[in-house]
Every structure is written in C-alpha cells, then in structure tokens.
Design a protein around this motif. Structure first.
Motif, short mmCIF file in Angstrom:
data_model
loop_
_atom_site.label_atom_id
_atom_site.label_comp_id
_atom_site.label_asym_id
_atom_site.label_seq_id
_atom_site.Cartn_x
_atom_site.Cartn_y
_atom_site.Cartn_z
N LEU A 1 0.83 -1.20 0.00
CA LEU A 1 0.00 0.00 0.00
C LEU A 1 0.87 1.25 0.00
CD1 LEU A 1 -2.77 1.38 0.17
CD2 LEU A 1 -2.60 1.17 2.66
N GLY A 2 1.90 1.28 0.82
CA GLY A 2 2.80 2.43 0.87
C GLY A 2 3.47 2.68 -0.46
N GLU A 3 3.77 1.62 -1.18
CA GLU A 3 4.43 1.76 -2.48
C GLU A 3 3.52 2.39 -3.53
OE1 GLU A 3 5.66 -2.30 -2.98
OE2 GLU A 3 7.60 -1.94 -2.00
N THR A 4 2.22 2.48 -3.28
CA THR A 4 1.30 3.13 -4.23
C THR A 4 1.25 4.64 -4.05
OG1 THR A 4 -0.73 3.03 -2.88
CG2 THR A 4 -0.19 1.07 -4.21
N LEU A 5 1.84 5.13 -2.98
CA LEU A 5 1.80 6.57 -2.71
C LEU A 5 2.80 7.29 -3.60
CD1 LEU A 5 1.57 6.42 1.19
CD2 LEU A 5 -0.29 6.50 -0.51
N THR A 6 2.38 8.40 -4.17
CA THR A 6 3.21 9.15 -5.12
C THR A 6 4.44 9.75 -4.46
OG1 THR A 6 1.23 9.70 -6.39
CG2 THR A 6 3.19 11.02 -6.81
N ASP A 7 4.26 10.33 -3.30
CA ASP A 7 5.36 11.02 -2.65
C ASP A 7 5.40 10.69 -1.15
OD1 ASP A 7 7.55 12.73 -2.45
OD2 ASP A 7 6.30 14.50 -2.12
N PRO A 8 5.76 9.44 -0.82
CA PRO A 8 5.77 9.08 0.61
C PRO A 8 6.83 9.88 1.36
CG PRO A 8 6.72 7.31 -0.71
CD PRO A 8 6.21 8.36 -1.67
N SER A 9 6.50 10.22 2.59
CA SER A 9 7.43 10.99 3.42
C SER A 9 8.63 10.12 3.79
CB SER A 9 6.72 11.44 4.70
OG SER A 9 6.46 10.32 5.54
N ASP A 10 9.65 10.74 4.36
CA ASP A 10 10.81 9.98 4.83
C ASP A 10 10.39 8.97 5.89
OD1 ASP A 10 12.44 11.41 3.14
OD2 ASP A 10 13.21 12.76 4.70
N LEU A 11 9.45 9.35 6.74
CA LEU A 11 8.96 8.42 7.76
C LEU A 11 8.24 7.24 7.11
CD1 LEU A 11 8.44 7.56 10.67
CD2 LEU A 11 6.43 9.06 10.67
N ASP A 12 7.41 7.50 6.11
CA ASP A 12 6.73 6.42 5.40
C ASP A 12 7.75 5.49 4.75
OD1 ASP A 12 4.30 7.52 6.12
OD2 ASP A 12 3.94 8.46 4.16
N GLN A 13 8.80 6.06 4.16
CA GLN A 13 9.85 5.24 3.53
C GLN A 13 10.52 4.35 4.57
OE1 GLN A 13 10.46 4.81 0.45
NE2 GLN A 13 9.85 6.62 -0.66
N GLU A 14 10.77 4.90 5.76
CA GLU A 14 11.41 4.13 6.82
C GLU A 14 10.48 3.03 7.32
OE1 GLU A 14 14.37 3.02 9.71
OE2 GLU A 14 14.35 3.82 7.69
N ILE A 15 9.21 3.33 7.44
CA ILE A 15 8.24 2.32 7.85
C ILE A 15 8.20 1.18 6.84
CG2 ILE A 15 5.75 1.91 8.12
CD1 ILE A 15 5.64 4.73 9.45
N MET A 16 8.25 1.51 5.56
CA MET A 16 8.25 0.47 4.52
C MET A 16 9.54 -0.34 4.56
SD MET A 16 6.25 2.13 1.26
CE MET A 16 7.06 3.72 1.25
N ARG A 17 10.66 0.32 4.80
CA ARG A 17 11.94 -0.41 4.89
C ARG A 17 11.90 -1.41 6.05
NH1 ARG A 17 16.62 -0.64 7.55
NH2 ARG A 17 16.04 0.94 9.06
#
Length: 176
Positions: free
Chosen positions: A71-87
């Motif tokens: 779901l996070g990968e569908t976001l156009t411009d995820p925040s740095d926090l979102d990127q870290e959560i996905m990692r």
C-alpha cells in the motif's frame, strides 16, 4: 576544542546500521531475555480472527506487513517516515518468510492450508485498500496501520529454529 569537533564529525559520517537499535546491554540478547519477551508476547490475546498456530500466525503476520508495504508503495510522494516504515516492514516480512520457508517441510497439509487461508484473508483486505483510486484515502489507510502483535516475531523465530516446546509462561520466567 577542535578535537571534540573532529570526533563529532567522525561520528556523523559513520555508516547507518540497518538492524535494530539496542540501548545498553551486550550485542547479543541472552536466551533468558528472549524467553522473557516470548512469555510476555504469548501471554497477550491475539486480535480477533488471528490464527493461534505459529505457522498460520506467521503467514498472517507476513500478509499484514507485506500488504502494508505494498500500500505504501502506491503513494506518489511518501514521506521519509513512510519510507522508513516500509523499509522496516520489508525487513519484518523477510524474517517471517524465513520462518515460513524453514518450517514448510514440517507442516501438515492442514497447517499449510490454514496458513494460506489466513494470509489470503489479510491480503484481500490490503488489496481492497490498494484498489482505492483516491490517493488521499490510501495514504490515510497506510497511516492507520498500528503494527503487529508481539507474538509474530517469536512465532517466526520458533519456526526458523524448529522450537517445538510450548513457550514459557510469565510465571515460569519470574513475572507475576
């Protein structure tokens, strides 16, 4: 004073470790500490609908975290926090997959079917969120995921390490 600034500058360029951050203690967690954490994790009730069997639970946990990452990968411009959560989610998913892969050959057909059904049910929920056309709505759903039960990491470890004894109870590890 310049030596202090040199030390601070040297520390600032140290490589980032992708593993968990430990505060205090030795580099390796003691077996007793793991046993205590496991006893605590297994003492809490699971969310409604979560499987109690370690193999099916690990598949369920993997589907939860993997779906959240998708779901996070569908976001156009995820925040740095979102990127870290996905990692971090990808690291958790890899841990769950390692447990599932290690234990697959030891599972009955019924256990495999239960795990597949548990994962499919969670995956379908994420697929519905991913199918939303409105990115704001997808972003809101991404932000609402509160994480996994603590038992997930222990179930995966027990599968990986072929631990077949029941987890300790809080009383057995000295907790009341």
């Amino acid at each position: 004073m310049s030596a202090l600034f040199a030390l601070i500058a040297a520390l600032a360029v140290q490589p980032v470790n992708d593993g968990p951050i430990r505060t205090g203690g030795s580099a390796a967690e003691s077996a007793q500490a793991v046993r205590v954490r496991e006893a605590i994790a297994y003492s809490y009730a699971l969310p409604p609908g979560a499987p109690t069997d370690d193999y099916a639970l690990t598949a369920w946990c993997d589907a939860l975290v993997s779906g959240h990452v998708r779901l996070g990968e569908t976001l156009t411009d995820p925040s740095d926090l979102d990127q870290e959560i996905m990692r971090l989610g990808r690291l958790e998913a890899a841990d769950f997959q390692a447990g599932l892969n290690a234990a697959r050959g030891r599972q009955s057909p019924e256990s495999l079917a239960a795990a597949e059904a548990a994962a499919a049910e969670r995956t379908a929920l994420w697929d519905a969120a991913i199918a939303r056309e409105d990115e704001t709505s997808r972003s809101e759903v991404f932000g609402l995921f509160f994480g996994l039960p603590g038992r997930c990491e222990h179930a995966a470890r027990r599968l990986r390490d072929n631990i077949t004894t029941p987890p300790a109870t809080p009383e057995e590890v000295g907790l009341d």
